[in-house]
Design a protein around this motif. Structure first.
Motif, short mmCIF file in Angstrom:
data_model
loop_
_atom_site.label_atom_id
_atom_site.label_comp_id
_atom_site.label_asym_id
_atom_site.label_seq_id
_atom_site.Cartn_x
_atom_site.Cartn_y
_atom_site.Cartn_z
N UNK A 12 0.85 -1.20 0.00
CA UNK A 12 0.00 0.00 0.00
C UNK A 12 0.88 1.24 0.00
N UNK A 13 0.28 2.36 -0.41
CA UNK A 13 0.96 3.64 -0.40
C UNK A 13 0.04 4.66 0.27
N UNK A 14 0.65 5.45 1.15
CA UNK A 14 -0.08 6.44 1.92
C UNK A 14 0.54 7.81 1.68
N UNK A 15 -0.31 8.83 1.53
CA UNK A 15 0.12 10.21 1.38
C UNK A 15 -0.66 11.05 2.38
N UNK A 16 0.04 11.81 3.20
CA UNK A 16 -0.58 12.70 4.20
C UNK A 16 -1.60 11.96 5.06
N UNK A 17 -1.26 10.74 5.44
CA UNK A 17 -2.11 9.97 6.32
C UNK A 17 -3.26 9.23 5.65
N UNK A 18 -3.43 9.40 4.34
CA UNK A 18 -4.53 8.74 3.63
C UNK A 18 -3.97 7.66 2.70
N UNK A 19 -4.51 6.46 2.79
CA UNK A 19 -4.10 5.38 1.89
C UNK A 19 -4.69 5.69 0.51
N UNK A 20 -3.81 5.82 -0.49
CA UNK A 20 -4.29 6.18 -1.83
C UNK A 20 -4.20 5.05 -2.83
N UNK A 21 -3.46 3.99 -2.50
CA UNK A 21 -3.34 2.86 -3.40
C UNK A 21 -2.94 1.63 -2.64
#
Length: 145
Positions: A12-21
């Motif tokens: 998984x990938x997370x940006x600014x605390x949100x999982x985006x993928x």
């Protein structure tokens, strides 16, 4: 163009605390774009990555590609793959493509994956990302075109 591919149980990938993928069983693809890369190289690398036989068949041999294994992919841009690490104690990044060009080729690679019918998730180009994975094997390969 460089792809560091890892066979994963999940990623998984997370940006600014949100999982985006995220992906279940399949491949985590870290993608680096170098100066001089073009759409033809992106397409060739996509074909190579998706066709690379690193999943086990019924006899336990690496004979299946991600599609044959029923897997999906998570593609994450990673400019540090284009780093020059040959000398000194600090990497050089002069071999990497300019950001605008790198983003176009990252998108072209993703488009190729989608066109070939592979379930594809992505990171966010240029973002500070946190990538989590459960490597299966571990199995990791560096492919370059």
């Amino acid at each position: 163009m460089i792809a560091l591919i890892q066979r994963v149980m999940s990623a998984s990938v997370t940006v600014a605390g949100a999982r985006i993928g995220e992906t279940g069983p399949g491949l985590l693809i870290l993608l680096g774009v170098e100066k001089g890369d073009d759409r033809q190289k992106a397409s060739r690398l996509c074909d190579r990555v998706l066709g690379y036989r690193i999943f086990s068949d019924d006899q336990g041999k690496m004979n299946l590609n991600v599609q044959q294994a029923g897997g999906s992919v998570l593609v994450v841009s990673q400019f540090t793959l284009a780093a020059d690490t040959q000398k000194g104690m600090r990497p050089g990044f002069s071999g990497g493509a300019e950001p605008a060009e790198a983003e176009k080729l990252y998108e072209a690679f993703i488009g190729c994956c989608c066109e070939k019918g592979v379930a594809t998730e992505t990171g966010r180009f240029g973002a500070d990302m946190q990538v989590a994975l459960v490597n299966d094997g571990p199995v990791t390969f560096w492919l370059q075109v």
